[in-house]
Design a protein around this motif. Structure first.
Motif, short mmCIF file in Angstrom:
data_model
loop_
_atom_site.label_atom_id
_atom_site.label_comp_id
_atom_site.label_asym_id
_atom_site.label_seq_id
_atom_site.Cartn_x
_atom_site.Cartn_y
_atom_site.Cartn_z
N PRO A 42 0.67 -1.53 -0.21
CA PRO A 42 -0.26 0.27 -0.07
C PRO A 42 1.07 1.23 0.15
O PRO A 42 2.13 1.12 0.61
N GLY A 43 0.65 2.34 -1.34
CA GLY A 43 1.12 3.29 -1.15
C GLY A 43 2.44 3.49 -2.04
O GLY A 43 3.16 4.37 -1.47
N LYS A 44 2.70 2.26 -1.72
CA LYS A 44 4.08 2.11 -2.49
C LYS A 44 4.84 1.82 -3.91
O LYS A 44 3.46 0.84 -4.67
N ALA A 45 5.32 2.10 -4.55
CA ALA A 45 5.50 1.34 -6.35
C ALA A 45 5.97 -0.13 -6.15
O ALA A 45 6.35 -0.89 -5.32
N ILE A 46 5.36 -0.41 -7.46
CA ILE A 46 5.86 -2.38 -7.56
C ILE A 46 7.05 -2.30 -7.76
O ILE A 46 7.94 -1.74 -8.61
N GLU A 47 7.85 -3.63 -7.26
CA GLU A 47 8.50 -3.43 -6.80
C GLU A 47 9.10 -5.17 -7.20
O GLU A 47 8.38 -6.01 -6.67
N GLY A 48 10.43 -5.51 -7.58
CA GLY A 48 10.52 -6.64 -8.73
C GLY A 48 11.45 -8.03 -7.07
O GLY A 48 11.78 -7.66 -5.99
N VAL A 49 10.99 -8.66 -7.22
CA VAL A 49 11.00 -9.48 -5.43
C VAL A 49 12.00 -11.22 -6.45
O VAL A 49 12.83 -10.98 -5.31
N SER A 50 11.63 -11.81 -7.15
CA SER A 50 12.38 -12.84 -7.68
C SER A 50 11.95 -12.94 -8.92
O SER A 50 10.63 -12.71 -9.41
N ARG A 110 14.61 -6.18 -11.66
CA ARG A 110 14.74 -4.22 -11.35
C ARG A 110 14.40 -2.95 -12.28
O ARG A 110 13.99 -2.09 -12.12
N ALA A 111 14.26 -3.67 -13.69
CA ALA A 111 13.52 -2.88 -14.70
C ALA A 111 12.42 -3.27 -15.19
O ALA A 111 11.86 -1.95 -15.30
N TYR A 112 12.05 -3.87 -15.39
CA TYR A 112 10.96 -4.16 -15.80
C TYR A 112 9.12 -3.69 -15.05
O TYR A 112 8.50 -2.73 -15.60
N PRO A 113 9.46 -3.29 -14.19
CA PRO A 113 8.14 -2.49 -13.42
C PRO A 113 8.57 -0.95 -13.66
O PRO A 113 7.90 0.02 -13.74
N THR A 114 9.78 -0.40 -14.28
CA THR A 114 9.63 0.93 -15.11
C THR A 114 9.79 0.89 -16.69
O THR A 114 9.32 2.51 -16.71
N TYR A 115 9.10 -0.02 -16.71
CA TYR A 115 8.95 -0.32 -17.99
C TYR A 115 7.13 0.69 -18.70
O TYR A 115 6.16 -0.06 -18.09
N SER A 116 7.00 1.52 -19.83
CA SER A 116 5.57 1.18 -20.17
C SER A 116 4.73 0.76 -20.79
O SER A 116 3.40 0.79 -20.13
N SER A 117 5.93 -0.72 -21.01
CA SER A 117 4.61 -1.31 -21.65
C SER A 117 4.69 -2.78 -20.62
O SER A 117 3.82 -3.66 -20.75
N ALA A 118 4.74 -2.64 -19.54
CA ALA A 118 4.55 -3.08 -18.09
C ALA A 118 3.23 -3.94 -17.91
O ALA A 118 2.47 -2.46 -17.95
N THR A 119 2.64 -5.24 -18.08
CA THR A 119 1.14 -6.00 -17.82
C THR A 119 0.98 -6.23 -16.46
O THR A 119 2.37 -7.87 -16.46
N TRP A 120 -0.02 -6.02 -15.92
CA TRP A 120 -0.04 -6.72 -14.68
C TRP A 120 -1.38 -7.59 -14.74
O TRP A 120 -2.10 -6.44 -15.59
N GLY A 121 -1.04 -9.00 -14.35
CA GLY A 121 -3.42 -9.42 -14.03
C GLY A 121 -3.38 -9.10 -13.35
O GLY A 121 -2.59 -7.65 -12.17
N GLN A 122 -4.66 -9.57 -12.15
CA GLN A 122 -4.81 -8.80 -11.28
C GLN A 122 -4.50 -8.61 -9.91
O GLN A 122 -4.87 -8.29 -8.52
N GLY A 123 -3.12 -9.64 -9.71
CA GLY A 123 -2.87 -10.10 -8.72
C GLY A 123 -3.42 -11.01 -7.39
O GLY A 123 -4.81 -11.42 -8.01
N THR A 124 -2.62 -10.96 -6.85
CA THR A 124 -3.32 -11.52 -5.29
C THR A 124 -2.71 -11.29 -3.69
O THR A 124 -1.13 -10.50 -3.81
N GLN A 125 -3.76 -11.53 -3.35
CA GLN A 125 -2.70 -11.09 -2.04
C GLN A 125 -2.83 -11.17 -1.12
O GLN A 125 -3.19 -12.56 -0.66
N VAL A 126 -1.35 -10.92 -0.89
CA VAL A 126 -1.06 -11.35 0.74
C VAL A 126 -0.99 -10.83 1.79
O VAL A 126 -0.43 -9.18 1.61
N THR A 127 -1.35 -11.47 2.76
CA THR A 127 -1.57 -10.09 4.47
C THR A 127 -0.35 -10.80 5.09
O THR A 127 -1.66 -12.15 5.16
#
Length: 130
Positions: A42-50, A110-127
């Motif tokens: 929440p409130g943060k940019a997308i980051e690469g994990v693995s 490192r770089a994919y989240p910065t691409y204008s063409s980056a494509t994301w699905g609906q995601g899955t919530q981890v709490t």
């Protein structure tokens, strides 16, 4: 662009484990794709994990998850997994999959989240919470 369907997110206590899964929405084979897991808190940019290259190169893991998270791919099931152990409250986020041809694992994470063409699905919530 390659879009994934993610699943496996849940509410888990600190120290617990989860395994996330994702598959291409189109059924396209991942044989020659570099694939990765990303997250957005929440409130943060997308980051690469693995991230994992289709060649037998070392995976790339963010410092915050190194030693706790493991990315893998099942070629036959065309599915990418993220095994998450020793979960911490700071791991709380929506987790996404992505794929890219020709990238190294490190470059993709490192770089994919910065691409204008980056494509994301609906995601899955981890709490992660007590």
């Amino acid at each position: 662009q390659l879009q994934f369907v993610e699943s496996g997110g849940a509410l888990v206590q600190p120290g617990g484990s989860l395994r996330l899964s994702c598959k291409p929405a189109s059924g396209l084979t991942l044989q020659y794709y570099t694939v990765g897991w990303f997250r957005q808190a929440p409130g943060k940019a997308i980051e690469g994990v693995s991230c994992l290259n289709y060649l037998k190169e070392p995976t790339f893991d963010a410092d915050s998850v190194s030693g706790r998270f493991t990315i893998s791919k099942d070629k036959d099931l065309n599915t990418v997994y993220l095994q998450m152990n020793d979960l911490k409250p700071e791991d709380t986020a929506v987790y996404y999959c992505a794929g890219q041809i020709g990238a190294t694992a490190r470059a993709m994470c490192r770089a994919y989240p910065t691409y204008s063409s980056a494509t994301w699905g609906q995601g899955t919530q981890v709490t992660v919470a007590s």
